[in-house]
Structures are given as C-alpha cells and as structure tokens.
Write a protein that holds these residues in place. Structure first.
Motif, PDB file in Angstrom:
ATOM      1  N   LEU A   1       0.848  -1.286  -0.037  1.00 16.16           N
ATOM      2  CA  LEU A   1      -0.047  -0.185  -0.156  1.00 16.16           C
ATOM      3  C   LEU A   1       0.844   1.228   0.125  1.00 16.16           C
ATOM      4  O   LEU A   1       0.239   2.434  -0.239  1.00 16.16           O
ATOM      5  CB  LEU A   1      -0.808   0.117   1.197  1.00 16.16           C
ATOM      6  CG  LEU A   1      -2.029  -1.069   1.430  1.00 16.16           C
ATOM      7  CD1 LEU A   1      -2.496  -1.294   2.529  1.00 16.16           C
ATOM      8  CD2 LEU A   1      -3.037  -0.633   0.215  1.00 16.16           C
TER       9      LEU A   1
ATOM     10  N   LEU B   1      -5.523  -6.147  -3.287  1.00 15.14           N
ATOM     11  CA  LEU B   1      -4.946  -4.784  -3.257  1.00 15.14           C
ATOM     12  C   LEU B   1      -5.881  -3.803  -4.263  1.00 15.14           C
ATOM     13  O   LEU B   1      -6.091  -4.408  -5.355  1.00 15.14           O
ATOM     14  CB  LEU B   1      -3.579  -4.590  -3.702  1.00 15.14           C
ATOM     15  CG  LEU B   1      -2.928  -3.247  -4.007  1.00 15.14           C
ATOM     16  CD1 LEU B   1      -2.774  -2.934  -2.755  1.00 15.14           C
ATOM     17  CD2 LEU B   1      -1.652  -3.505  -4.544  1.00 15.14           C
TER      18      LEU B   1
ATOM     19  N   PRO C   1      -6.663   3.994  -1.112  1.00 19.26           N
ATOM     20  CA  PRO C   1      -5.956   2.478  -1.358  1.00 19.26           C
ATOM     21  C   PRO C   1      -6.838   1.581  -0.193  1.00 19.26           C
ATOM     22  O   PRO C   1      -6.975   2.089   1.065  1.00 19.26           O
ATOM     23  CB  PRO C   1      -4.575   2.580  -1.570  1.00 19.26           C
ATOM     24  CG  PRO C   1      -4.385   3.991  -1.711  1.00 19.26           C
ATOM     25  CD  PRO C   1      -5.256   4.835  -1.131  1.00 19.26           C
TER      26      PRO C   1
ATOM     27  N   VAL D   1      -6.443  -0.206  -5.669  1.00 15.86           N
ATOM     28  CA  VAL D   1      -5.629   1.142  -6.019  1.00 15.86           C
ATOM     29  C   VAL D   1      -6.374   1.952  -6.929  1.00 15.86           C
ATOM     30  O   VAL D   1      -6.921   1.582  -7.889  1.00 15.86           O
ATOM     31  CB  VAL D   1      -4.121   0.993  -6.663  1.00 15.86           C
ATOM     32  CG1 VAL D   1      -3.717   2.056  -7.062  1.00 15.86           C
ATOM     33  CG2 VAL D   1      -3.615  -0.080  -5.644  1.00 15.86           C
TER      34      VAL D   1
ATOM     35  N   TYR E   1     -11.477   1.463  -8.387  1.00 17.54           N
ATOM     36  CA  TYR E   1     -10.296   0.857  -8.384  1.00 17.54           C
ATOM     37  C   TYR E   1      -9.634  -0.185  -9.310  1.00 17.54           C
ATOM     38  O   TYR E   1     -10.537  -0.766  -9.881  1.00 17.54           O
ATOM     39  CB  TYR E   1     -10.128   0.180  -6.699  1.00 17.54           C
ATOM     40  CG  TYR E   1     -10.387   1.020  -5.649  1.00 17.54           C
ATOM     41  CD1 TYR E   1      -9.395   1.558  -4.870  1.00 17.54           C
ATOM     42  CD2 TYR E   1     -11.839   0.854  -5.078  1.00 17.54           C
ATOM     43  CE1 TYR E   1      -9.750   2.369  -3.754  1.00 17.54           C
ATOM     44  CE2 TYR E   1     -11.913   1.832  -3.860  1.00 17.54           C
ATOM     45  CZ  TYR E   1     -11.084   2.463  -3.320  1.00 17.54           C
ATOM     46  OH  TYR E   1     -11.206   3.056  -1.978  1.00 17.54           O
TER      47      TYR E   1
ATOM     48  N   THR F   1      -5.218   5.097   3.808  1.00 19.01           N
ATOM     49  CA  THR F   1      -5.519   3.828   3.226  1.00 19.01           C
ATOM     50  C   THR F   1      -6.625   3.155   4.386  1.00 19.01           C
ATOM     51  O   THR F   1      -6.984   3.538   5.243  1.00 19.01           O
ATOM     52  CB  THR F   1      -3.954   2.676   3.374  1.00 19.01           C
ATOM     53  OG1 THR F   1      -4.447   1.626   2.431  1.00 19.01           O
ATOM     54  CG2 THR F   1      -3.597   2.331   4.767  1.00 19.01           C
TER      55      THR F   1
END
Length: 211
Positions: A33, A208, A149, A210, A182, A119
């Motif tokens: 991250l 993950l 994120p 992003v 994302y 995050t």
C-alpha cells in the motif's frame, strides 16, 4: 442481520472471529500500500483486533469504526490506554495518542468526522455483512475515505455448509462492488488451515485496491 446480533456476540463473548495475533496477510502485504511513515489507516468494523496494536507498533496512526462499545472498551484495555471520549454526531469518539475509534453505526460516520486517511484495511467488515448490505457499505466506504487505497481480506466457501458471518464473497462480487473506483489485484489466495471455524473448507484472499 441487525445491531443486536453483534451486541449479543460481544456480550456473550462469542468472538471466534477475533484473532489473537496480527493477521499474517496484513503483515505480509501491507507494504504494497506504500503508506507513508506515520500515515493514517482506517479499519471499518474493527472490533478489538490485534491488527491495531501491530499497526501502532509500526508507527502508523489508526482510525476505526465499531458498533460494539464492549469491543472498543476491551481494545483500549488491551492497549493499556485510557481514551478521551467525546461525541461526534450520533457516534462516540474514543481518542488517544495515534488512535481514533468511532463507536456506533458506521453509516453515521461521515468523511468530515473521520478526517483524511491514507489507506483502508478491511479484514472483518465486508465479510461480516449479508449480501443485502454490501453494496451500500462499499459505496459508503469509498465516499468517507475519498477512495483511499485498500487492503481487503475475503473468504470463499460453500455457503450452504455454514451460515455467515464471515460470509463467502466470490471474486466476481468484489469486482462488482469496487471496479468503478479501483484497479483490483488479488495478491494471494490460500486455503484456511483446518477449514473456516473448523467446519468447512475455505479459501482466504488478499486484495489490493488502488484508485
């Protein structure tokens, strides 16, 4: 599923979902991250997770939202910290050095109340909610965190073999909720040792997200 369900879980100490140590997927994949030193991490439906102690030990600041006052009281007791308690709208705000926990309905938490976060770490929120609540939750989370994120943990198993929570969430549903906001990468998918709650075979995934 309503608030009383979770209040009963904490009152009766039925917290098999609580892990005694920091989650291994968090420890392994949090560096992906790229959170700055001293960055602020938001944990929705955080309970009293030991992940908070780990994040604080790494020098990060933590914000969390939790429905159960019992869980939050136990969290600060285990951190050996006495929080300052104030009111934030319809929520209680428990604050100490490097940590802010908002107690109450997460849907009453606004972006202004939460403040900036670098995050999101969601290990126990999306999987705790029934399907009917997930779209509203994910939309709200994206809004209050300003598309920060995210490291997301999910489970996949045969839902007919066991009732949630945690609920089984297939990768197609994860993408359905988050693909408009994302880029999604599944970092790892692995078997849950001994099965989920020792009842059925399951896979645990780390995602993950992003912007």
């Amino acid at each position: 599923m309503d608030a009383d369900f979770w209040h009963r879980k904490w009152t009766d100490n039925e917290i098999a979902f609580h892990e005694g140590e920091a989650n291994t997927l968090l420890v392994e994949y949090f560096p992906h991250l790229s959170v700055p030193d001293g960055g602020r991490v938001f944990l929705p439906l955080c309970g009293k997770t030991r992940d908070i102690a780990w994040l604080l030990s790494q020098g990060y600041r933590v914000a969390g939202a939790e429905l159960s006052e019992t869980a939050v009281r136990q969290l600060f007791d285990e951190l050996d910290v006495e929080p300052e308690i104030s009111t934030a709208g319809d929520l209680s705000h428990c604050r100490a050095d490097g940590i802010d926990i908002f107690v109450g309905d997460i849907f009453q938490l606004s972006r202004a109340m939460l403040g900036p976060v670098d995050t999101v770490y969601d290990r126990a929120a999306l999987v705790a909610l029934p399907r009917s609540m997930r779209a509203g939750y994910t939309s709200h989370l994206v809004d209050i965190t300003d598309r920060a994120p995210q490291l997301l943990i999910t489970f996949e198993y045969d839902q007919e073999l066991m009732d949630g929570p945690p609920f089984s969430i297939h990768d197609t549903e994860v993408r359905q909720h988050y693909r408009d906001h994302y880029q999604l990468t599944r970092l790892e998918q692995r078997k849950v040792p001994g099965g989920l709650k020792g009842k059925c075979a399951a896979q645990e995934s780390a995602w993950l997200l992003v912007p």
